[in-house]
Enzyme design. Sequence first.
Site, mmCIF file in Angstrom:
data_model
loop_
_atom_site.group_PDB
_atom_site.id
_atom_site.type_symbol
_atom_site.label_atom_id
_atom_site.label_comp_id
_atom_site.label_asym_id
_atom_site.label_seq_id
_atom_site.Cartn_x
_atom_site.Cartn_y
_atom_site.Cartn_z
ATOM 1 N N LYS A 28 0.838 -1.206 0.000
ATOM 2 C CA LYS A 28 0.000 0.000 0.000
ATOM 3 C C LYS A 28 0.872 1.254 0.000
ATOM 4 O O LYS A 28 2.069 1.184 0.314
ATOM 5 C CB LYS A 28 -0.893 -0.013 1.241
ATOM 6 C CG LYS A 28 -0.112 -0.062 2.559
ATOM 7 C CD LYS A 28 -1.009 -0.351 3.745
ATOM 8 C CE LYS A 28 -0.199 -0.473 5.023
ATOM 9 N NZ LYS A 28 -1.054 -0.816 6.173
ATOM 10 N N TYR A 252 14.799 30.943 5.633
ATOM 11 C CA TYR A 252 13.635 31.745 6.028
ATOM 12 C C TYR A 252 13.668 32.009 7.523
ATOM 13 O O TYR A 252 13.977 31.116 8.316
ATOM 14 C CB TYR A 252 12.352 31.002 5.675
ATOM 15 C CG TYR A 252 12.079 30.980 4.192
ATOM 16 C CD1 TYR A 252 11.710 32.149 3.513
ATOM 17 C CD2 TYR A 252 12.206 29.798 3.465
ATOM 18 C CE1 TYR A 252 11.463 32.126 2.149
ATOM 19 C CE2 TYR A 252 11.961 29.771 2.104
ATOM 20 C CZ TYR A 252 11.591 30.947 1.451
ATOM 21 O OH TYR A 252 11.347 30.918 0.101
HETATM 22 C C1 LIG Z 1 -0.334 -1.708 6.936
HETATM 23 C C2 LIG Z 1 -0.901 -2.980 7.378
HETATM 24 C C3 LIG Z 1 -0.067 -4.072 7.664
HETATM 25 C C4 LIG Z 1 1.437 -3.983 7.691
HETATM 26 O O1 LIG Z 1 1.849 -3.386 8.876
HETATM 27 P P1 LIG Z 1 3.396 -3.152 9.204
HETATM 28 O O2 LIG Z 1 3.376 -2.602 10.578
HETATM 29 O O3 LIG Z 1 3.908 -2.179 8.209
HETATM 30 O O4 LIG Z 1 4.060 -4.463 9.084
HETATM 31 C C5 LIG Z 1 -0.686 -5.291 7.931
HETATM 32 N N1 LIG Z 1 -2.023 -5.403 7.958
HETATM 33 C C6 LIG Z 1 -2.845 -4.367 7.727
HETATM 34 C C7 LIG Z 1 -4.318 -4.562 7.789
HETATM 35 C C8 LIG Z 1 -2.315 -3.113 7.448
HETATM 36 O O5 LIG Z 1 -3.128 -2.094 7.235
#
Ligand SMILES: *Cc1c(COP(=O)(O)O)cnc(C)c1O
Length: 364
Positions: A28, A252
Site C-alpha cells: 500500500k 527563512y
Molecule cells: C499496513 C498494514 C499491515 C502492515 O503493517 P506493518 O506494521 O507495516 O508491518 C498489515 N495489515 C494491515 C491490515 C495493514 O493495514
Amino acid sequence: MSIRAFQQNFLSIRGAVGEEVRIIPMVKADAYGLGMAEAIGALEPLGPWGYGVAAVEEGIRIRALGISKPVLVLSPLPPGSYGEAVRGDLSVCVSDPVALRGLRDAAETAGHPGGFQLEVDTGMGRAGLPWNQVQSWVPAVTALMGEPLRWDGCYTHFHSADSPGDATATQWGRLQETLALLPPMPGHAILHACNSPGAMRHPEFAADAVRPGIFLYGGVAGAEIPPPVPVAALRARVTFIRDARRGDTVGYGATYAAEGTERWATVGIGYGDGLPRLLGNRGNALLKGRRVPVIGRISMDATVLNITGVDGVEVGDVATFFGRDGEGEISLEEVATLAQTINYEILTDLTPRAPRIWTADGGY
Ligand SMILES: *Cc1c(COP(=O)(O)O)cnc(C)c1O
C-alpha cells in the site's frame, strides 16, 4: 533502494514464520513510498502468496502490472468502488453487513464472484466486525454469504505488536473466540493477523498467512525485534557552497547565524521532496562520511549544511540524509525521532520529485 536488502528482509520474515505460512507483503501507499512496481518486481522471484493494499485503486495498479495472484484490499471500501474491486478480482475487506450487500450487488451486476475477507475488530477500532458483539452481526453476515460472494478469509489487525506485552495475545484470543461463533470457513480461505512486528515477535499467531510491511522496507518494527537490513537511503547533491562570515544568516526567518567563519553547503533537497521540515536546525546529513548539521530552516527545494572543517567538499558531492556514507550512518529511526514521527511516515512522505532508484545493493 536496495533490492538485495529488501529481499533479505522478506526471507527473514519467512524464516521467522516458517515455509508453510503464506506471506502477503503489504505494498500500500506505493510500497511505503518506495515504488510499488519495483517492490513487486523484487518480491516476485521469492514467491509471495499475494499482496496487500488499502485501496481498490492500488489493487488495480497491481493487476495492471500483470500480477494474477491474490490481492487483498485491507481497508473498508467507500460505497461505489465494489464494482471495480470485483472486476479486478480483488478480495476486499468486509467490516459490516452493508459492505457485504454492496459487494454482492456488484458481483451480481458483473457476473463474477465477489471475494472478501471478513475483518474482526479485536481492539484496533478503525474497522471490522466487533468481536464482543458477534451475536448482533453473525446472522446478517451469514445470511448474505452464499453466491455470488466468495469468502476468502478472516483477519484482525494487532494494535501493539511493536511493543512487548499481553495486548497481542488478548487480541488473538478474541479472534479465536469470534471464529468459534462463525460458520466454518471454506477450504481455500485463510486466517491472518500478523503485521511485521506480529510476525517477528509472535510466529505462534501466524496462522495461514502474515502481512508484513515496514520490516520489508527496512524499518525497525519494534523493541526487542531483530532489526531488518536497511533498504532505503535518501540522498541529494550539493548545488552551491559559500563561505560565511560571523553573523551571516541562512534560510527563512534567518534562524541561524554563523558563529564565526564558516563554510556552508546548499543541497538540492527540501520538504518538497519529503525531507521533514522539522529537521531544520536539528537534523544532520553525511558528507564525505562525516556527520554535518542542518542549519536554518529547510526550504521547499534546498537545505543548508554547515560543512565547516570538512575538507574537500565540492559542488556535485552527494549528501546522505539517511543511509550510510563511509563510516557514517544515519538511520531512518533517527530521522523519525528528530521529526517527531515514525519510520513509516518518513518513507511515505517522500514525494514524487525524489526519484526512487532501485539497484542490486541500493548503493546503501
Ligand atoms: C499496513 C498494514 C499491515 C502492515 O503493517 P506493518 O506494521 O507495516 O508491518 C498489515 N495489515 C494491515 C491490515 C495493514 O493495514
